[in-house]
Design a protein around this motif. Structure first.
Motif, short mmCIF file in Angstrom:
data_model
loop_
_atom_site.label_atom_id
_atom_site.label_comp_id
_atom_site.label_asym_id
_atom_site.label_seq_id
_atom_site.Cartn_x
_atom_site.Cartn_y
_atom_site.Cartn_z
N LEU B 205 6.18 -21.15 14.77
CA LEU B 205 4.82 -22.09 14.74
C LEU B 205 5.07 -23.24 13.55
CD1 LEU B 205 2.27 -21.49 16.38
CD2 LEU B 205 1.29 -20.45 14.36
N ALA B 206 5.67 -22.88 12.72
CA ALA B 206 6.06 -23.92 11.58
C ALA B 206 6.83 -24.93 12.17
CB ALA B 206 6.67 -23.18 10.37
N LEU B 207 7.88 -24.81 13.07
CA LEU B 207 8.65 -25.72 13.54
C LEU B 207 7.72 -26.36 14.63
CD1 LEU B 207 11.58 -25.04 12.74
CD2 LEU B 207 12.21 -25.09 15.27
N LEU B 208 6.78 -25.94 15.44
CA LEU B 208 5.84 -26.63 16.32
C LEU B 208 4.78 -27.25 15.82
CD1 LEU B 208 6.32 -26.56 19.58
CD2 LEU B 208 4.91 -24.27 19.52
N ILE B 209 4.29 -27.02 14.86
CA ILE B 209 3.01 -27.43 14.25
C ILE B 209 3.12 -28.60 13.08
CG2 ILE B 209 0.72 -26.87 13.37
CD1 ILE B 209 0.76 -24.80 15.32
N VAL B 210 3.95 -28.00 12.27
CA VAL B 210 4.29 -28.76 11.00
C VAL B 210 4.69 -30.23 11.25
CG1 VAL B 210 5.27 -29.01 8.80
CG2 VAL B 210 4.41 -26.82 9.54
N ALA B 233 11.32 -32.81 11.05
CA ALA B 233 11.58 -31.59 11.45
C ALA B 233 13.30 -31.50 11.30
CB ALA B 233 11.67 -31.28 12.85
N ALA B 234 14.09 -32.47 11.63
CA ALA B 234 15.47 -32.14 11.48
C ALA B 234 15.96 -32.43 9.95
CB ALA B 234 16.32 -33.58 12.05
N LEU B 235 15.23 -33.29 9.22
CA LEU B 235 15.34 -33.18 7.94
C LEU B 235 15.17 -31.78 7.16
CD1 LEU B 235 16.20 -35.19 5.44
CD2 LEU B 235 13.90 -35.45 5.08
N CYS B 236 13.77 -31.27 7.61
CA CYS B 236 13.57 -29.98 6.91
C CYS B 236 14.33 -28.77 7.27
CB CYS B 236 12.12 -29.59 7.30
SG CYS B 236 10.77 -30.55 6.42
N ALA B 237 15.04 -28.91 8.50
CA ALA B 237 15.91 -28.03 8.88
C ALA B 237 17.03 -27.80 8.11
CB ALA B 237 16.18 -28.14 10.32
N TRP B 238 17.64 -28.91 8.05
CA TRP B 238 18.86 -29.30 7.07
C TRP B 238 18.79 -28.60 5.83
CZ3 TRP B 238 20.30 -34.45 4.44
CH2 TRP B 238 21.72 -34.21 3.77
N LEU B 239 17.62 -29.14 5.07
CA LEU B 239 17.29 -29.16 3.59
C LEU B 239 17.19 -27.59 3.66
CD1 LEU B 239 15.12 -31.73 2.61
CD2 LEU B 239 17.50 -31.41 2.06
N GLY B 240 16.35 -27.03 4.61
CA GLY B 240 15.96 -25.52 4.43
C GLY B 240 17.24 -24.75 4.40
N LEU B 241 18.18 -25.00 5.55
CA LEU B 241 19.40 -24.12 5.86
C LEU B 241 20.34 -24.32 4.30
CD1 LEU B 241 20.87 -24.83 9.17
CD2 LEU B 241 20.39 -22.61 8.23
N GLY B 258 15.51 -17.85 8.43
CA GLY B 258 14.85 -18.42 9.15
C GLY B 258 13.46 -18.46 8.23
N ALA B 259 13.06 -17.66 7.31
CA ALA B 259 11.82 -17.83 6.61
C ALA B 259 12.10 -18.81 5.64
CB ALA B 259 11.53 -16.43 5.83
N THR B 260 13.24 -18.96 5.03
CA THR B 260 13.57 -20.11 4.15
C THR B 260 13.20 -21.57 4.91
OG1 THR B 260 15.27 -18.77 3.12
CG2 THR B 260 15.32 -21.05 2.38
N VAL B 261 13.97 -21.77 5.87
CA VAL B 261 13.56 -22.86 6.63
C VAL B 261 12.08 -22.95 6.96
CG1 VAL B 261 13.99 -24.06 9.05
CG2 VAL B 261 15.84 -22.82 7.71
N ALA B 262 11.41 -22.01 7.29
CA ALA B 262 10.05 -22.39 7.73
C ALA B 262 9.25 -22.63 6.36
CB ALA B 262 9.51 -20.96 8.31
N GLY B 263 9.83 -22.10 5.05
CA GLY B 263 9.03 -22.22 3.88
C GLY B 263 9.27 -23.73 3.41
N VAL B 264 10.58 -24.45 3.91
CA VAL B 264 10.87 -25.63 3.48
C VAL B 264 9.79 -26.62 4.21
CG1 VAL B 264 12.65 -27.60 3.62
CG2 VAL B 264 13.17 -25.34 2.64
N PHE B 265 9.74 -26.39 5.73
CA PHE B 265 8.64 -27.01 6.43
C PHE B 265 7.53 -27.11 5.84
CE2 PHE B 265 10.30 -28.43 10.86
CZ PHE B 265 11.63 -27.92 10.66
N VAL B 266 6.94 -26.13 5.47
CA VAL B 266 5.58 -26.06 4.98
C VAL B 266 5.52 -26.83 3.68
CG1 VAL B 266 3.50 -24.57 4.00
CG2 VAL B 266 5.01 -23.91 6.02
N ALA B 267 6.49 -26.41 2.70
CA ALA B 267 6.83 -27.22 1.49
C ALA B 267 6.72 -28.55 1.40
CB ALA B 267 7.84 -26.80 0.73
N VAL B 272 3.91 -34.05 1.64
CA VAL B 272 3.48 -35.48 2.27
C VAL B 272 2.04 -35.37 2.22
CG1 VAL B 272 3.26 -36.29 4.38
CG2 VAL B 272 5.24 -35.42 4.04
N LEU B 273 1.27 -34.15 2.23
CA LEU B 273 -0.22 -34.16 2.20
C LEU B 273 -0.74 -34.55 0.76
CD1 LEU B 273 -2.84 -33.12 3.63
CD2 LEU B 273 -2.62 -31.13 2.72
#
Lengths: 260, 313
Positions: B205-210, B233-241, B258-267, B272-273
């Protein structure tokens, strides 16, 4: 696009009835709109004006009678020949889209699924925006336009599809004088170009000004014919008999409704 | 270990490279589909689909091991997409319909998994993915499913955007609303399927919505949303890994990939917000001027000039 030149009716309904699956509808519709002709559709709130327009579009099921567009009976693919301006569309003002992009939506039916807009489509969009007097606003965000400008923008979208018939649902509601005048001017121009127009309205003055024919409607079709013959005080009184409205031969005031 | 090792060196390891490739493919597709999810307001349906895919994963795994995951999930996803589309269309109060489908399918999945030998381990793998233990054989099915989702949306993109902006106008112009909804929901479901092996059916859901939500904050231009969401999304995926690698290998803190990547997306979204709110606060004149444009460009021009503020950005 073949049609009998002697006949000339672009839109023709015979004993037509349309009804929503949940109830509510119109019946007994006898209507012919020729190229360059404009017909006013007049009736109280709940008379079924919008239902009739949506029925012609194919959005409300037809339960009786026949409908011909350009001589083709009950055509499934009506979207190309029929343009539509809905009544006060509830559109999200925050949606990130420009006026140009909204008007371009009018071309999608022609483009089909895979083709993207080309030069001819951009030309058509520019022409449609000029026709409604918004040539300079194409790059503006749709939500940043005033209500009247949005209305004209949606009209431009309908024009960009180069329709043979244009259905306008209460297009003058809530418009200020400049926007109203601009819209009237556009309607005249469209008639000149040979577009057939069907306009639902509360505004008798407007019907006299730009319409050749008028249809009075209240659930069923009450009367139809040339404006001067049909739009009599007696006919209008009959049509609006169950509504608490005040009117004379020229104007109609509907309580709680932005009429003129 | 320095930052360069985590950001670049780590991906010399085959399992890290595979994780990156899979995540980048997912970033492109989820970013693209996610913009439509945002514009249509389908976040909750997406949530329902992520849960509905779970029993498919469980049954597929029970029948065919890791190789059965994608086929099982794909079947479940397409059935769920069809069901949710029909329910929403039938006028069943959409939120309750989704909530019912969501819990029902989820419990089926848990029951199926509980019949297996390693309940806790399997459940964890299905829910949260196995980002760092994806096998080479699994990469091709993931990419194939992601491509089908991408093509489904790309072919219908014009009409999807029209429908998102003006559903009535789109129908009046003859667009098939049921077909469009089915196509979009199926695409969302397939993104969930593609991502389920990598980051699990919950974190997808993080990948799809964030990314879509972030793009909306960053731009008002319709066709800029797609590259922004994909790039984000690509940047966050890379930084998350990379950060997961740095924490696990460098700092010795074992974190799930997986959780680290999702966490980076949300962070990243939160950053940005905050930036968005800050910019809006610092430039109140812009917001005021934009509101005024609603009353007409001419008046906006006179207002901004009379208040001595330049043109709005």
């Amino acid at each position: 696009m073949t049609r009998d030149p002697a006949d000339g009716a672009v839109l023709e309904l015979h004993e037509a009835a349309f009804s929503h699956p949940g109830g509510g509808g119109v019946s007994g519709i006898e209507l012919r709109v020729a190229a360059g002709e404009s017909v006013a559709l007049i009736g109280p709130n709940g008379a079924g004006k919008s239902t009739l327009l949506q029925g012609i579009l194919g959005l409300v099921p037809m339960t009786a009678g026949s409908l011909r567009i350009d001589g083709v009976a009950n055509a499934r693919d009506r979207g190309r020949a029929v343009g539509y301006l809905p009544q006060q569309a509830a559109l999200d003002p925050e949606f990130p889209i420009t006026l140009d992009q909204v008007v371009m939506q009018g071309r999608y039916r022609r483009l089909g699924w895979l083709r993207w807009p080309g030069r001819a489509d951009r030309r058509a969009v520019a022409d449609a925006l000029s026709a409604v007097g918004l040539a300079h606003r194409g790059g503006a965000r749709f939500g940043d336009l005033s209500g009247g400008q949005r209305q004209r923008g949606l009209l431009a979208r309908a024009l960009a599809s180069e329709p043979r018939v244009l259905l306008l649902d209460e297009p003058f509601n809530g418009l200020d004088q400049p926007n109203r005048d601009a819209l009237l001017e556009t309607v005249r121009e469209l008639k000149g170009r040979g577009v057939a127009l069907l306009i639902s309205t509360h505004d008798l003055e407007l019907a006299r000004e730009v319409c050749d024919t008028v249809v009075l409607l209240n659930g069923v079709q009450l009367s139809a014919g040339p404006v001067d013959q049909v739009l009599t005080l007696g006919n209008v009184q009959e049509c609006f008999s169950d509504q608490g409205v005040e009117f004379d031969e020229h104007t109609l005031v509907v309580p709680g409704h932005e009429g003129h | 270990m320095d930052a360069a090792d985590a950001l670049f060196g780590a991906f010399a390891l085959p399992f890290m490279a595979r994780a990156l490739v899979v995540l980048l493919v997912l970033a492109v597709v989820a970013g693209f589909v996610g913009v439509l999810v945002n514009l249509r307001g389908l976040e909750f349906i997406s949530d329902g689909l992520t849960h509905a895919v779970f029993p498919g994963l469980a049954i597929g795994f029970a029948l065919g091991g890791f190789g059965g995951l994608i086929p099982g999930a794909a079947v479940a996803a397409l059935i769920a997409a069809l069901l949710l589309t029909m329910l929403a269309r039938a006028g069943v109060a959409s939120d309750s319909a989704i909530a019912i489908v969501l819990t029902a399918t989820f419990s089926v999945g848990v029951i199926v998994v509980s019949r297996g030998n390693d309940y806790a381990g399997e459940l964890e793998a299905l829910l949260f993915g196995r980002l760092l233990t994806i096998t080479p054989e699994e990469v091709v099915p993931i990419v194939a499913v992601a491509l089908v989702a991408l093509v489904t949306v790309a072919v219908t993109l014009k009409q999807q955007l029209f429908r998102a902006f003006d559903p009535v106008g789109s129908r009046a112009a003859g667009a098939p609303d049921l077909g469009l909804d089915l196509a979009l929901n199926a695409a969302i479901a397939l993104v969930v399927v593609a991502a389920s092996t990598a980051i699990g059916s919950l974190l997808v859901l993080a990948l799809l919505i964030v990314p879509g939500a972030t793009a909306r904050l960053l731009s008002n231009r319709l066709f800029a949303l797609f590259p922004i969401a994909i790039g984000f999304a690509a940047l966050c995926a890379w930084l998350g890994l990379a950060s997961g690698f740095a924490l696990s290998v460098g700092a010795g803190i074992d974190v799930p990939g997986g959780a680290t990547v999702a966490g980076v997306f949300v962070a990243a979204y939160v950053l940005v917000l905050l930036g968005f709110l800050l910019v809006r606060r610092l430039r109140p004149a812009d917001a005021a001027a934009r509101r005024v444009t609603a009353a007409g460009a001419e008046r906006a021009a006179s207002v901004t000039s009379s208040t001595g503020v330049g043109t709005a950005g």
